[in-house]
Design a protein around this motif. Structure first.
Motif, short mmCIF file in Angstrom:
data_model
loop_
_atom_site.label_atom_id
_atom_site.label_comp_id
_atom_site.label_asym_id
_atom_site.label_seq_id
_atom_site.Cartn_x
_atom_site.Cartn_y
_atom_site.Cartn_z
N TRP A 233 42.54 45.51 42.65
CA TRP A 233 41.87 46.77 42.23
C TRP A 233 42.45 46.97 40.73
O TRP A 233 43.78 46.77 40.60
CB TRP A 233 42.03 47.78 42.95
N ASP A 237 39.15 51.18 39.23
CA ASP A 237 38.92 50.86 40.57
C ASP A 237 39.52 52.09 41.28
O ASP A 237 38.85 52.63 42.15
CB ASP A 237 39.13 49.45 41.05
N HIS A 249 35.46 47.56 46.31
CA HIS A 249 36.35 47.01 47.19
C HIS A 249 36.22 47.66 48.70
O HIS A 249 36.32 46.89 49.68
CB HIS A 249 37.72 46.88 47.02
#
Length: 421
Positions: A233, A237, A249
């Motif tokens: 990440w 993110d 994700h």
């Protein structure tokens, strides 16, 4: 005249917060209470804000959160600021009884004095009083005795407030303060020891934020671990997840849905960036011991268009999961979570996968708008064997290479989550 004077004195005693805080202090306290997500635990379903009554399961039995409105008889209306601070930081109520560490006071101990003052102003002047008696825990004697908690505090409670770390910038320290303190992320995301103590309280511990089981969910690893943590990440993110509950994700479920709904989406961009920066800095710890994940569509060796009759997992996936999560397992992020490489799918502990399949999850509500495709519950549709089969399929597909899910684990979690409480 004497009677009037006595009434005035009695009124002053019953109202310890006699000075009127200015609006900016109360508003600041409201923001800090949001950062601490106080409303999520201290509000029962369909109950009044902060009036308590939410059931929380512990290894000893059920406890119920308390009324923290400023009602003088059933809430905290008679608390002085010193009483309030002691309860929040040390887990000791005004009458001297110890609170269970399900109240994350080991994290709140890090809250600085200025923020504690603002929180007190908010709860005394910004929250509506509600007359609602507290409910006693459903814990049998001798486990119901409170005096051992004094020893627990001696052994495990660090009373020091957060101090900025040398060599770290302002944003990192702000993020660390929020994650470790008000945000109390470690209370869910750090494994606990035999005495229910968190195995670490900051980044100096190898166990800190490596994930933990709580109330039949597995709270994810938040370190830089590549497979089950945040190693893949970016800072952006993490920020997107904290603001909206979803990114490329994963998607929030379980208690994290409440955190997004009631807390993190309402934080300033500066605080979200600070929290993301701190989490992004954590080295990889924990993990599943597998090689670094990389997507491989060819790793799914069955045809989902026409799965074999003997492949129960593929057949269940094709019928119930494929339309949202895709034939390639990549979903349609951020609206529909990917399953290929999802950290929760790769995690050794499958509690969250079983729980969310059985029971679905509450709606993410961002900016007042519910997410369009919440995870439905399949407890009344799929058998324990079917759920075990489909989760085993998912954990083996697209190069996920995770452990099988047993039917016994599904049956156990079904019993624990669907038994009357």
């Amino acid at each position: 005249m004497k009677t009037t004077l006595k009434l005035l004195v009695a009124a002053c005693i019953a109202m310890p917060f006699t000075a009127h805080a200015d609006d900016s202090l109360v508003q600041r306290g409201a923001y800090l209470a949001r950062a601490g997500d106080c409303i999520a635990c201290h509000t029962a379903p369909r109950g009044k804000p902060f009036a308590g009554g939410l059931q929380m399961m512990t290894p000893m039995g059920a406890i119920y959160t308390t009324n923290i409105t400023p009602d003088a008889d059933t809430g905290i209306g008679r608390y002085s600021e010193e009483d309030f601070t002691r309860a929040v930081r040390e887990g000791v109520a005004k009458d001297g009884h110890n609170l269970y560490p399900a109240m994350p006071y080991p994290s709140y101990a890090k809250i600085n004095n200025d923020d504690m003052h603002a929180l007190y102003a908010y709860f005394m002047q910004g929250v509506s009083p509600v007359k609602q008696a507290n409910r006693e825990p459903d814990i049998k004697w001798p486990m119901s005795m409170r005096w051992p908690l004094k020893l627990w505090n001696i052994a495990f409670l660090d009373k020091d407030v957060y101090h900025d770390k040398a060599g770290k910038d302002v944003a990192w320290n702000r993020g660390a303060y929020l994650i470790q303190g008000l945000g109390h992320c470690g209370s869910c995301h750090t494994p606990r020891g035999i005495a229910f103590q968190e195995k670490g309280v900051d980044e100096s511990s190898r166990a800190y934020l490596t994930g933990g089981v709580l109330d039949n969910w597995f709270a994810s690893n938040l370190t830089g671990e590549h497979n089950v943590g945040l190693g893949r990440w970016s800072e952006a993110d993490i920020a997107a997840f904290l603001k909206t509950g979803a990114n490329a994700h994963a998607t929030a479920f379980g208690a994290m849905t409440s955190v997004i709904n009631n807390s993190t989406q309402g934080l300033t961009n500066a605080d979200i960036i600070a929290m993301s920066r701190y989490l992004e800095s954590l080295p990889a710890q924990g993990g599943n011991g597998a090689p670094a994940y990389s997507y491989d569509p060819k790793a799914t060796k069955v045809s989902l268009a026409r799965p074999a009759a003997h492949d129960s997992g593929a057949r269940v996936y094709s019928a119930f999961c494929m339309h949202c999560h895709g034939v390639d397992g990549r979903g349609f992020a951020p609206m529909l979570a990917p399953l290929a490489g999802n950290p929760n799918v790769l995690e050794k502990d499958a509690s969250s996968l079983i729980n969310v399949t059985l029971n679905g999850t509450d709606d993410l509500v961002v900016g007042g708008v519910p997410a369009p495709y919440p995870m439905p519950h399949y407890s009344s549709v799929l058998s324990d064997q079917q759920i075990a089969d489909v989760l085993t399929f998912i954990r083996g597909a697209w190069n996920n290479n995770s452990q099988r899910v047993s039917v016994d684990d599904v049956a156990k979690l079904r019993k624990e989550t669907q038994a009357p409480r």
